[in-house]
Enzyme design. Structure first.
Site, short mmCIF file in Angstrom:
data_model
loop_
_atom_site.label_atom_id
_atom_site.label_comp_id
_atom_site.label_asym_id
_atom_site.label_seq_id
_atom_site.Cartn_x
_atom_site.Cartn_y
_atom_site.Cartn_z
N ILE A 1 0.92 -1.30 0.03
CA ILE A 1 -0.14 0.26 0.06
C ILE A 1 0.91 1.20 0.07
O ILE A 1 0.58 2.27 -0.59
CB ILE A 1 -0.82 -0.08 1.25
CG1 ILE A 1 -1.83 -1.20 1.03
CG2 ILE A 1 -1.55 1.37 1.50
CD1 ILE A 1 -2.49 -1.69 2.17
N ASP A 2 1.97 1.26 0.89
CA ASP A 2 3.02 2.62 0.72
C ASP A 2 3.40 2.78 -0.53
O ASP A 2 3.45 3.80 -1.13
CB ASP A 2 3.77 2.11 1.81
CG ASP A 2 4.32 3.13 2.67
OD1 ASP A 2 3.75 4.54 2.37
OD2 ASP A 2 5.29 3.50 3.40
#
Length: 629
Positions: A374-375
């Site tokens: 996600i990052d």
């Protein structure tokens, strides 16, 4: 006087910015990506030698070069630390000592006597971590009876059952499944020496009381060890077969498992024990992949625990556009093309918790399709959004961005935050297992990842969506009483605060809001006298270190990014920070940074991202100068 001072700072910043842009452009690979070395500690190199000894493929040349590197990293007191300038670490020191014994260093050599004395004074090999004991057990230097049980039958636990493999973070589940196979075989390979000089005869620490989860799991471990001695044969065979199939299915295109060292080396050992010959395609790909993670410089050899091209490329693109480089610059067009080619369009382990979510997103590594994160996806989306106007096919960029945003929104956890790889990976019970002392084993939402997502959603013009508002509320709840935010993936409160403030402001929180002012006040109080910022990694285990440490380029930049987002361009703290960056820049346009400012597992495993010292200062200088317009 104030005008002349401002002009002097701006002039120095402009000169530093120009040199930094030139340096970063020179670092780009011809295929469009950037990748700085990902430096960790020497357990990577010690365990690589032990793996090769286990598989029977260790060569004299590999051993000599790796041993040279391990010796170079030895501290003056004979020990090894987990990060530059850090304290001695017992387990790292034990593993390094064994690797040097394997390389032929005699026990009576001065540097080896120092090591052995430290280990004994620290409680002996008996007090090392479980993973160190496991490596020793592989060669008969520790008893398998004294390694916590980890039966392969855990592979049968359904996804709704507590402590099933998907309750663990992706890095932990891949490691654990492989180790269930290794532990079941209890192999012992020849190594040619003993380590009695490291023993103290210390008794194991007393068990925790039955009223605690640790105490209950200790007793469960005793029962499982009894089962391990006489498992149900048919069930054990089936469990080993299922675990082996699970492992093989998760090998990546580059031969790795998850693109990281721990599951990679344990998977190779597990498959070897299950009868896979070295010539098998899976084994051959795994070993060849490790070679691509190996750096040889002169007379030393070291192994990267991971590689970070997608992350580095996104950050580099953002930094260059912050610096005013046009999106149609050839380097940025190439970067966009490479990032577009890295988009992941297949389902991975994340789909266990989000079965109806369409794939989309990016991984940290060259190859990790099973585990996009996600990052990275948030940063890549922000980078591509900036690069789209200069790309010859902006609609292709737009489609990838939309898929990435949709996937990230679908990966939001129930509490409103975002973890790195999975949604709702919050089973804290996993941390209590006797086997799990190797670092964080779950992936709960964190302030830094959540902040990057909120900032990305704001950049996309959808900060008013319920998911974004819930993320912003999560950040508000996560703010520390002192005004800072904890940094999960970077050191530490400087990183968390440097991520949260720009995100909150981008999402509509005014700069005069009490939460923003509290964060700005925290940063101002923790600025070093020289004008920079630094935070020692000991802050993860000792609150006295929070916000304290030698000034570093990356951490100074994180603080500046927050101050600039909060409207503090003309603040004294900002000007002093910018002056520090300009003054500390090397003639070649980058910065020295031996300190580790990246975090793998808080309290256990840390990273020196070699590109951090460059991309974040470039962004900070670019935004500082951009604030004039």
């Amino acid at each position: 006087m104030a005008i002349r001072l401002e002009s002097r700072i701006e002039l120095a910043a402009e000169e530093a910015l120009s040199r930094a842009v030139d340096h970063l452009l020179l670092l780009q690979h011809e295929n469009g990506w950037w990748k700085g070395e990902l430096e960790t500690n020497v357990t990577m190199d010690a365990e690589d030698l032990l793996l090769r000894q286990f598989l029977g493929i260790r060569t004299e040349q590999e051993t000599r070069l790796a041993a040279n590197w391990i010796r170079q990293q030895q501290r003056a007191d004979g020990t090894w630390a987990n990060f530059f300038g850090g304290p001695a670490d017992l387990s790292t020191t034990v593993e390094s000592y064994v690797a040097l014994r394997l390389a032929g260093d005699p026990v009576d050599a001065a540097h080896m006597r120092e090591v052995a004395a430290f280990i004994r004074d620290a409680g002996g090999v008996e007090r090392a971590r479980v993973f160190t004991h496991l490596w020793l057990a592989l060669f008969g230097l520790w008893s398998w009876d004294d390694v916590p049980a980890l039966p392969p039958e855990v592979i049968f636990l359904p996804e709704w059952f507590p402590l099933n493999v998907y309750d663990f973070a992706c890095w932990a589940r891949q490691t654990i499944v492989a180790l269930t196979v290794v532990r079941a075989h209890r192999p012992v390979r020849a190594i040619g020496f003993g380590i009695d000089e490291l023993r103290t005869g210390a008794s194991p620490p007393p068990w925790e009381p039955l009223s605690t989860w640790k105490g209950r799991f200790r007793r469960l471990d005793r029962a499982l060890r009894a089962y391990e001695r006489r498992p149900i044969p048919a069930l054990r065979r089936l469990a080993l077969t299922r675990a082996t199939e699970w492992i093989v299915r998760r090998q990546e295109a580059d031969g790795s498992w998850g693109g990281i060292q721990p599951p990679w080396v344990y998977s190779l050992m597990a498959l070897s024990l299950q009868g896979y010959p070295l010539a098998h395609a899976v084994m051959r790909a795994g070993l060849e992949g490790l070679d691509r993670f190996t750096i040889i410089e002169g007379d030393v050899r070291r192994l990267e625990a991971c590689q970070s091209p997608a992350w580095d490329t996104a950050l580099a693109a953002i930094a260059l556009t912050d610096a005013g480089v046009a999106p149609d610059h050839r380097a940025l067009v190439r970067a966009a093309d490479w990032l577009l080619g890295e988009e992941i369009r297949v389902r991975g382990d994340w789909a266990v918790r989000r079965p109806d979510l369409e794939p989309g997103g990016w991984a940290f590594e060259f190859a990790n399709d099973n585990h996009p994160d996600i990052d990275d996806t948030a940063e890549v989306v922000m980078a591509l959004r900036r690069l789209a106007p200069g790309h010859p096919d902006p609609e292709r960029v737009e489609r990838a961005v939309r898929r990435g945003v949709r996937w990230v929104l679908g990966m939001q956890s129930r509490d409103g935050g975002w973890g790195a790889f999975d949604a709702d990976n919050t089973r804290t019970l996993c941390r209590e297992l006797p086997f799990c002392d190797f670092g964080e084993v779950i992936d709960p939402p964190s302030a830094d990842v959540t902040a990057h997502v909120v900032e990305m959603l704001a950049t996309e013009g959808i900060a008013s969506r319920p998911e974004a508002r819930r993320g912003l509320a999560w950040l508000e709840r996560a703010q520390e009483p002192d005004g800072s935010w904890f940094g999960r993936w970077g050191a530490n409160h400087v990183y968390g605060t440097g991520a949260a403030v720009p995100a909150a402001v981008a999402a509509g929180v005014p700069a005069h809001d009490r939460r923003i002012r509290a964060a700005v006040g925290w940063l101002a109080r923790h600025q070093n006298p020289d004008g920079g910022w630094g935070e020692d990694l000991r802050s993860y285990v000792d609150a006295a270190w929070i916000g304290r440490g030698e000034s570093t380029a990356s951490q100074t930049a994180w603080a500046l990014l927050a101050l600039l987002a909060a409207g503090g361009r003309d603040a004294d703290a900002t000007e002093r920070g910018v002056a520090w960056l300009a003054d500390q820049q090397r003639p070649d346009g980058t910065w020295e940074e031996p300190w580790y400012t990246g975090t793998g597992f808080p309290g256990d495993f840390y990273i020196n991202y070699h590109l951090y010292r460059h991309v974040f200062p470039l962004s900070a200088l670019g935004r500082f100068l951009g604030g004039r317009r």
